[in-house]
Write a protein that holds these residues in place. Structure first.
Motif, PDB file in Angstrom:
ATOM      1  N   ILE A  93      38.714  18.754  10.738  1.00  0.00           N
ATOM      2  CA  ILE A  93      39.609  19.061   9.585  1.00  0.00           C
ATOM      3  C   ILE A  93      40.033  17.994   8.728  1.00  0.00           C
ATOM      4  O   ILE A  93      39.245  17.185   8.533  1.00  0.00           O
ATOM      5  CB  ILE A  93      41.079  19.727  10.564  1.00  0.00           C
ATOM      6  N   GLY A  94      41.233  17.784   8.171  1.00  0.00           N
ATOM      7  CA  GLY A  94      41.549  16.776   7.355  1.00  0.00           C
ATOM      8  C   GLY A  94      41.284  15.601   7.965  1.00  0.00           C
ATOM      9  O   GLY A  94      41.599  15.308   9.042  1.00  0.00           O
ATOM     10  N   GLU A 106      50.887  17.303  -0.399  1.00  0.00           N
ATOM     11  CA  GLU A 106      49.445  16.884  -1.121  1.00  0.00           C
ATOM     12  C   GLU A 106      49.354  15.511  -1.198  1.00  0.00           C
ATOM     13  O   GLU A 106      50.153  14.588  -1.189  1.00  0.00           O
ATOM     14  CB  GLU A 106      49.728  17.521  -2.532  1.00  0.00           C
ATOM     15  N   SER A 111      45.747  18.699   7.793  1.00  0.00           N
ATOM     16  CA  SER A 111      45.692  20.214   7.807  1.00  0.00           C
ATOM     17  C   SER A 111      46.851  20.533   8.292  1.00  0.00           C
ATOM     18  O   SER A 111      47.661  20.198   9.065  1.00  0.00           O
ATOM     19  CB  SER A 111      44.460  20.539   8.661  1.00  0.00           C
ATOM     20  N   ASN A 151      47.480  27.727  -6.024  1.00  0.00           N
ATOM     21  CA  ASN A 151      47.136  27.967  -4.572  1.00  0.00           C
ATOM     22  C   ASN A 151      46.409  29.394  -4.849  1.00  0.00           C
ATOM     23  O   ASN A 151      46.656  30.066  -3.600  1.00  0.00           O
ATOM     24  CB  ASN A 151      48.343  27.866  -3.732  1.00  0.00           C
ATOM     25  N   TYR A 181      47.823  29.489   4.083  1.00  0.00           N
ATOM     26  CA  TYR A 181      48.860  28.635   4.082  1.00  0.00           C
ATOM     27  C   TYR A 181      49.556  28.479   2.739  1.00  0.00           C
ATOM     28  O   TYR A 181      48.742  28.058   1.612  1.00  0.00           O
ATOM     29  CB  TYR A 181      48.359  27.170   4.552  1.00  0.00           C
ATOM     30  N   ASP A 194      50.813  21.500  -0.793  1.00  0.00           N
ATOM     31  CA  ASP A 194      49.439  21.453  -0.555  1.00  0.00           C
ATOM     32  C   ASP A 194      48.912  22.736  -0.898  1.00  0.00           C
ATOM     33  O   ASP A 194      49.380  23.874  -0.736  1.00  0.00           O
ATOM     34  CB  ASP A 194      48.883  21.003   0.515  1.00  0.00           C
ATOM     35  N   TYR A 195      47.470  22.938  -1.190  1.00  0.00           N
ATOM     36  CA  TYR A 195      46.860  24.120  -1.644  1.00  0.00           C
ATOM     37  C   TYR A 195      45.375  23.975  -1.303  1.00  0.00           C
ATOM     38  O   TYR A 195      44.717  22.887  -0.807  1.00  0.00           O
ATOM     39  CB  TYR A 195      46.945  24.213  -3.233  1.00  0.00           C
ATOM     40  N   ILE A 197      43.416  25.482   1.118  1.00  0.00           N
ATOM     41  CA  ILE A 197      43.081  25.189   2.596  1.00  0.00           C
ATOM     42  C   ILE A 197      42.278  26.344   3.121  1.00  0.00           C
ATOM     43  O   ILE A 197      42.719  27.574   3.186  1.00  0.00           O
ATOM     44  CB  ILE A 197      44.325  25.352   3.432  1.00  0.00           C
ATOM     45  N   GLY A 208      41.545  18.749   3.817  1.00  0.00           N
ATOM     46  CA  GLY A 208      42.450  19.606   4.639  1.00  0.00           C
ATOM     47  C   GLY A 208      41.927  20.699   5.058  1.00  0.00           C
ATOM     48  O   GLY A 208      42.653  21.695   5.861  1.00  0.00           O
ATOM     49  N   CYS A 209      40.797  21.300   4.587  1.00  0.00           N
ATOM     50  CA  CYS A 209      40.110  22.430   5.125  1.00  0.00           C
ATOM     51  C   CYS A 209      39.484  22.186   6.311  1.00  0.00           C
ATOM     52  O   CYS A 209      39.404  21.076   7.105  1.00  0.00           O
ATOM     53  CB  CYS A 209      38.881  22.665   4.337  1.00  0.00           C
TER      54      CYS A 209
END
Length: 318
Positions: A93-94, A106, A111, A151, A181, A194-195, A197, A208-209
């Protein structure tokens, strides 16, 4: 005089040895939670903090600790009133692990924690999914900070948007499911929260993915349908403790009434590596603590006795 110095040196050495023996165990006194290798069974037994709703499939993404970026990923499919395991794989993950629920921002390289629906996917070519699929082309972007399409998928876009074409050709978005998310239908997008994901490929630490093998990301894109869910977070934030064991005469629990778990549910299909963050068992901790405390107490007692004897010696000389 020389004997006195030797005695003092020995006492100090005993005290130091005691502290050295105690401190390592104190540092590791609160290890990370063990990985949960049977999340489908926990979901069937209502031992998760997040509901699956009406989802036909649920993908769990769990870490042993919120600061870990190595995760265990488990695919569950509905079977009657419960869920059974379809597959299991490792991933990442992140870079900085999971953010507490509702606190992701951001630039944190973390994550999100929580339960999120799946309605869209993207990649090089539609593998046959029922999700809304975006075939990525050179104009494909994902709305970034300040974008009217924040997003969301957009073509053209602005310099602040994420270049999906670039990342697809790096292998990351060869096949990727969108994790809803901070976006509809789960929630109205909140700027700064944040965006982009995604559940994608590449099998490496991300911003973060969720990143795993291409085979796994393709499988997720192909099998999920609108309304299926991702449940993500540290083990302690996702699962509830099992209820106390009941006697044989007590009515069986939901887990007991659901279909028997398959061998694949009982253990991961993929061997859990050390990179997953599962700490090795430290069986020597209690022994070191006991030895260290004995050395400290013994050293302190010896110092006290030495001081008493020294005072008596002075009194006799006077």
């Amino acid at each position: 005089m020389a004997l006195r110095h030797i005695r003092r040196s020995l006492l100090l050495a005993a005290l130091a040895a005691g502290f050295i023996a105690v401190l390592p165990s104190a540092v590791h006194a609160s290890p990370a939670s063990p990985q949960e290798t049977a999340p489908c069974t926990k979901l069937s037994a209502h031992q998760t903090r997040y509901s699956s709703g009406t989802a036909s499939r649920v993908v769990f993404v769990t870490a042993t600790d919120a600061a870990q970026n190595a995760v265990l990923i488990t695919g569950c499919v509905r079977n009657g009133a419960g869920y059974i395991q379809e597959w299991q794989q490792t991933g990442f993950i992140g870079k900085n692990g999971f953010a507490p629920e509702g606190q992701l921002r951001e630039g944190q390289y973390r994550s999100p924690t929580g339960s999120f629906s799946a309605t869209e996917a993207l990649g090089r070519a539609d593998p046959g999914t029922r999700l809304l699929y975006h075939t990525v082309n050179p104009r494909s972007r994902w709305g970034g900070p300040g974008s009217p399409a924040y997003n969301n998928y957009v073509e053209g876009g602005s310099p602040a948007d994420e270049n999906l074409w670039y990342w697809m050709n790096q292998g990351t978005y060869e096949q990727a499911a969108v994790i809803n998310y901070n976006r509809l239908p789960d929630a109205a997008p909140a700027p700064g929260a944040d965006y982009a994901i995604f559940f994608g490929a590449g099998n490496r630490v991300s911003a973060g993915c969720v990143s795993t093998t291409l085979e796994t990301s393709t499988r997720v894109v192909k099998t999920l349908v609108p309304g299926d869910r991702f449940i993500m977070g540290a083990v302690s934030d996702v699962f509830l403790a099992a209820p106390p064991a009941t006697s044989p005469s007590t009515v069986s629990s939901p887990a007991a009434s659901s279909p028997a778990a398959s061998p694949a549910q009982a253990a991961p299909a993929t061997t859990t590596s050390q990179s997953q963050g599962t700490p090795a068992a430290d069986t020597g901790g209690p022994t070191r603590v006991s030895l260290g405390l004995l050395l400290v107490i013994g050293g302190a007692g010896a110092v006290a006795i030495s001081l008493v004897l020294r005072k008596r010696g002075k009194g006799q000389r006077s």
